[in-house]
Design a protein around this motif. Structure first.
Motif, short mmCIF file in Angstrom:
data_model
loop_
_atom_site.label_atom_id
_atom_site.label_comp_id
_atom_site.label_asym_id
_atom_site.label_seq_id
_atom_site.Cartn_x
_atom_site.Cartn_y
_atom_site.Cartn_z
N ASN A 331 49.15 -93.80 83.30
CA ASN A 331 49.30 -95.17 82.78
C ASN A 331 50.46 -95.32 81.82
O ASN A 331 50.65 -96.39 81.25
CB ASN A 331 48.06 -95.57 81.95
CG ASN A 331 46.82 -95.42 82.74
OD1 ASN A 331 46.79 -95.83 83.89
ND2 ASN A 331 45.79 -94.81 82.15
N LEU A 332 51.18 -94.24 81.57
CA LEU A 332 52.17 -94.32 80.49
C LEU A 332 53.49 -94.95 80.93
O LEU A 332 53.96 -94.72 82.04
CB LEU A 332 52.46 -92.92 79.97
CG LEU A 332 51.42 -92.31 79.03
CD1 LEU A 332 51.76 -90.86 78.73
CD2 LEU A 332 51.34 -93.11 77.73
N THR A 333 54.03 -95.77 80.05
CA THR A 333 55.44 -96.12 80.18
C THR A 333 56.07 -95.65 78.87
O THR A 333 55.39 -95.57 77.86
CB THR A 333 55.68 -97.64 80.30
OG1 THR A 333 54.91 -98.30 79.30
CG2 THR A 333 55.30 -98.17 81.66
N PHE A 334 57.33 -95.32 78.91
CA PHE A 334 57.96 -94.75 77.72
C PHE A 334 57.87 -95.73 76.55
O PHE A 334 58.16 -96.91 76.69
CB PHE A 334 59.42 -94.41 78.00
CG PHE A 334 60.12 -93.91 76.78
CD1 PHE A 334 59.94 -92.60 76.38
CD2 PHE A 334 60.91 -94.75 76.01
CE1 PHE A 334 60.56 -92.12 75.22
CE2 PHE A 334 61.52 -94.29 74.85
CZ PHE A 334 61.35 -92.97 74.46
N ASP A 335 57.47 -95.21 75.41
CA ASP A 335 57.37 -96.03 74.20
C ASP A 335 58.07 -95.25 73.08
O ASP A 335 57.71 -94.11 72.80
CB ASP A 335 55.87 -96.25 73.88
CG ASP A 335 55.65 -96.94 72.56
OD1 ASP A 335 56.63 -97.24 71.86
OD2 ASP A 335 54.47 -97.17 72.21
N LYS A 336 59.04 -95.89 72.45
CA LYS A 336 59.82 -95.18 71.43
C LYS A 336 58.98 -94.78 70.23
O LYS A 336 59.39 -93.96 69.42
CB LYS A 336 61.01 -96.04 70.98
CG LYS A 336 60.61 -97.32 70.26
CD LYS A 336 61.80 -98.08 69.77
CE LYS A 336 61.49 -99.48 69.30
NZ LYS A 336 60.24 -99.76 68.61
N ASP A 337 57.79 -95.38 70.10
CA ASP A 337 56.92 -95.02 68.98
C ASP A 337 55.92 -93.93 69.34
O ASP A 337 55.06 -93.57 68.53
CB ASP A 337 56.18 -96.27 68.47
CG ASP A 337 57.17 -97.29 67.91
OD1 ASP A 337 58.14 -96.87 67.25
OD2 ASP A 337 56.99 -98.50 68.19
N ASP A 338 56.00 -93.43 70.56
CA ASP A 338 55.11 -92.35 71.00
C ASP A 338 55.86 -91.04 70.77
O ASP A 338 56.76 -90.67 71.52
CB ASP A 338 54.77 -92.57 72.48
CG ASP A 338 53.89 -91.48 73.06
OD1 ASP A 338 53.83 -90.38 72.49
OD2 ASP A 338 53.27 -91.75 74.11
N GLN A 339 55.47 -90.32 69.71
CA GLN A 339 56.22 -89.13 69.29
C GLN A 339 56.37 -88.11 70.42
O GLN A 339 57.46 -87.60 70.68
CB GLN A 339 55.51 -88.50 68.05
CG GLN A 339 56.09 -87.19 67.57
CD GLN A 339 57.49 -87.31 66.98
OE1 GLN A 339 57.94 -88.42 66.62
NE2 GLN A 339 58.21 -86.20 66.92
N LEU A 340 55.25 -87.81 71.08
CA LEU A 340 55.31 -86.77 72.12
C LEU A 340 56.22 -87.21 73.27
O LEU A 340 56.97 -86.40 73.82
CB LEU A 340 53.89 -86.47 72.63
CG LEU A 340 53.72 -85.21 73.48
CD1 LEU A 340 54.16 -83.96 72.73
CD2 LEU A 340 52.26 -85.06 73.94
#
Ligand code: ATP
Ligand code: ZN
Length: 648
Positions: A331-340
């Motif tokens: 379900n992920l789309t790249f998010d600049k606030d997602d550290q990993l």
């Protein structure tokens, strides 16, 4: 100091503020201190730590709380008797309909995305409420005013489209770090952690060299007997080793380019890699943010990691996703606030960069590129907020003659930081504020209704809950609240070609497309066209009929000297004009500058290309090489040279 009549107008005004972020915090404070007494504020977000450096109404203890509510409470501390109504919601929610908008004398936007801005524009037009629109990008910013019947609307001028890159540059021949970032983010990350069903241009080959479509095994699928470390090494070897070897077999490609170097885990990391890699697992506690950096003891995001450090981060991040974020996978789309996610993308981009001989970058830099971040400048927000209030006051007093669009420049020209420009009149071919129909060239025999809905109605026209009519026949509708059987029926129809719909859409058909939530409707004339150029018209359809006024009749005139610029950017105006106001050729009217507000919303996109078009004048690769990947054009510091410089 406001005059008596200004104060009266201010006191009586009911103001709707949309967005309580960087501009919004400044705006709410300035409104309150200017004497405004009735403010309704909508923001859909909660406060994040990263907001605190510039959204000064918020403190550490507010993290996680509604921006609108905390902003209100903070302002009431120094202006306790004014009426501020906070609302933690999306402006696109149906409750904020035309009747809601009509309650206000003016709407002030402090938003950060095109979608919401267009939505507000449409409702302001329908409700006939003036809009003051704003945006900042680092040191740049602008305030524009939109009054129905008096000025252009927010959508009268086409907005800059997102930067796109040819697929072949991204998948096969990267030459800049940004190409590696786009590959890591939009292809590899999306392939590993995103929706499995979405199309992806990443070469998915199995290890024996056959294409995965002809082969039973897909390398990206984790086998049940495969532990996360083994899987991570397999992916590494596949994308950085095997795929590069395959690419090298195409000798034509490398005749005029440096060959990439295939990278395998066994060569880059010592043999005991897997033990080392997992050995610090205990340092990651359940509560802490899952991070491969902390797991591996790398602390400084500004350090440029070596190839082996990047490789360790890559393997560790992939392992952590599998072991700690399993539920997110798919379900992920790249998010600049997602550290990993940022760590994974940085490492993947750097490993690819290393393979292609491109300089490596730090996580801090990579995050900025991947997230299209131009660092916000609090002072710009404060200046822009002040200008919003100045224009709002003119609107409230009915002083339309003196309305100004104002541009905040990074490099003051002729000692002027702010450049006011008279608002431009409405574009007569604007499909939003005029009734001008659009023209769509499309292959009605092969294009499906789904393509039309996604590419034109949603993407290009920005509708969320569209209703499509062919004469009095309803062809399609989307949105909440539809019966299940209706939704199922539409799902079937979506896969039909336009000409095969129950009410066939063919050359000459006029479709009416409406979004009731936006109070917006427009007509689209359909013209059948058999073929499209895959490269120049990747959508397989062309929407025309929406002509920027600048193309035909507007040119910059400065001190009586005209230039051939068709659609001037603010910097070009600075470059060529001695005056603040710029006259159109037709005397007596003034033109405004092109928009900059969406610059910050830009996303890197990938567009298709063929593999043998290097050297062609219009080849995207060449365009891209000359274009230098930039979104924002700024002036050189040296006023003598006045060269354009680009800001990444
Ligand atoms: N559709 C929407 N409805 C309501 N509020 C919105 C909508 N879209 C954006 N916003 C709000 O607009 C504000 C824009 O502020 P800003 O540009 O400072 O962004 P930010 O998210 O606070 O900061 P950054 O993106 O730099 O981390 C945000 O608070 C965001 O929640
Ligand atoms: Zn318009």
């Amino acid at each position: 100091m406001a005059s008596g009549s200004q104060l009266e107008a201010i006191k009586r005004a009911k103001v709707l503020m949309v967005g309580a972020g960087g501009i919004g915090c400044e705006l709410l404070k300035t409104l309150a201190l200017s004497g405004f007494r009735d403010i309704y504020i909508i923001d859909m977000d909660t406060i994040e730590v990263s907001n605190l450096n510039r959204q000064f109404l918020f403190r550490q203890s507010h993290v996680g709380q509604s921006k609108a509510k905390v902003a209100r409470d903070a302002v009431l501390k120094f202006r306790p008797h004014i009426n501020i109504t906070p609302c933690h919601a999306n402006i696109k929610d149906p409750e904020f309909d035309v009747e809601f908008f009509k309650k206000f004398n003016v709407v002030l936007n402090g938003l950060d995305n095109l979608d919401a801005r267009r939505h507000v524009n449409r409702l302001c037009l329908a409700a006939e409420v003036p809009l003051v629109e704003s945006g900042t990008t680092g040191f740049l910013g602008q305030v524009t005013v939109h009054v129905k019947g008096k000025t252009e609307c927010y959508e009268c001028q086409p907005k800059p489209t997102p930067k796109t890159y040819p697929v072949c540059t991204i998948t096969s021949t990267p030459s800049k770090f940004v190409h590696c970032i786009v590959w890591a983010k939009d292809l590899l990350f999306a392939k590993l952690f995103g929706d499995k069903n979405q199309e992806n241009d990443l070469n998915v080959r199995s290890s024996d060299g056959t294409n995965s479509t002809n082969h039973t095994e897909d390398v990206f699928e984790r086998r049940t007997d495969e532990d996360p470390e083994q899987y991570a090494c397999k992916i590494y070897d596949h994308v950085f080793g095997y795929n590069i070897e395959v690419a090298l077999t195409n000798e034509e490609t490398w005749k005029s380019r440096n060959k990439p170097r295939p990278l395998y885990v066994r060569d880059v990391l010592p043999d005991n890699l897997i033990q080392q890699n997992g050995s610090l697992e205990n340092s990651v506690t359940e509560e802490s943010v899952v991070s491969s950096m902390s797991s591996l003891g790398l602390k400084n995001p500004q350090d440029i990691w070596s190839l082996s450090e990047n490789s360790k981060i890559f393997l560790e991040a992939l392992r952590l996703f599998i072991e700690r974020r399993q539920k997110d996978i798919g379900n992920l789309t790249f998010d600049k606030d997602d550290q990993l996610a940022v760590e994974f993308v940085t490492a993947a981009a750097n490993i690819r960069a290393s393979s292609f001989g491109i300089p490596l970058h730090s996580l801090f830099e990579a995050k900025g590129i991947a997230g299209n971040i131009v660092h916000a400048v609090a002072t710009t927000n404060a200046i822009i907020a002040g200008l919003i209030v100045i224009e709002a006051i003119k609107i409230l007093q009915g002083d339309f003659e003196n309305l100004r669009m104002t541009y905040c420049l990074e490099h003051p020209s002729r000692k002027m930081l702010l450049m006011p420009v008279q608002p431009f009149e409405a574009n007569k071919s604007c499909y939003v504020c005029s009734e001008t129909p659009l023209l769509l060239e499309i292959n009605t025999r092969t294009s499906k209704l789904r393509d039309f809905v996604e590419k034109i109605v949603k993407n290009k026209l920005g509708m969320h809950s569209p209703l499509i009519m062919h004469g009095s026949t309803l062809i399609f509708e989307a949105g909440d609240g539809l019966e299940e059987d209706v939704v199922a029926n539409y799902a079937l129809i979506l896969d039909k070609a336009l000409a095969e719909l129950p009410a066939p859409v063919t050359s000459g058909t006029v479709l009416t497309v409406e979004d009731l939530h936006q109070e917006f409707s427009c007509n689209i004339n359909i013209k059948h066209r058999e073929e499209f150029d895959e490269e120049k018209e990747p959508d397989g359809m062309v929407l025309a009929g929406w002509i920027a006024p600048t193309q035909k009749d507007a040119r910059i005139v400065s001190n009586g000297e005209s230039t051939s610029a068709a659609h001037p950017a603010v910097t070009e105006m600075v470059e060529k004009s001695d005056d603040v106001e710029i006259a159109r050729e037709k005397p007596g009217t003034k033109r405004k500058l092109s928009e900059m507000s969406e610059m910050i919303d830009h996303v890197h996109d990938i567009k298709p290309c063929s593999s043998h078009d290097v050297g062609d004048q219009v080849h995207p690769q060449e365009v891209e090489d000359n274009d230098d990947d930039d979104d924002i054009v700024i002036l050189d510091e040296n006023p003598e040279t006045r060269k354009k410089k680009r800001l990444q």
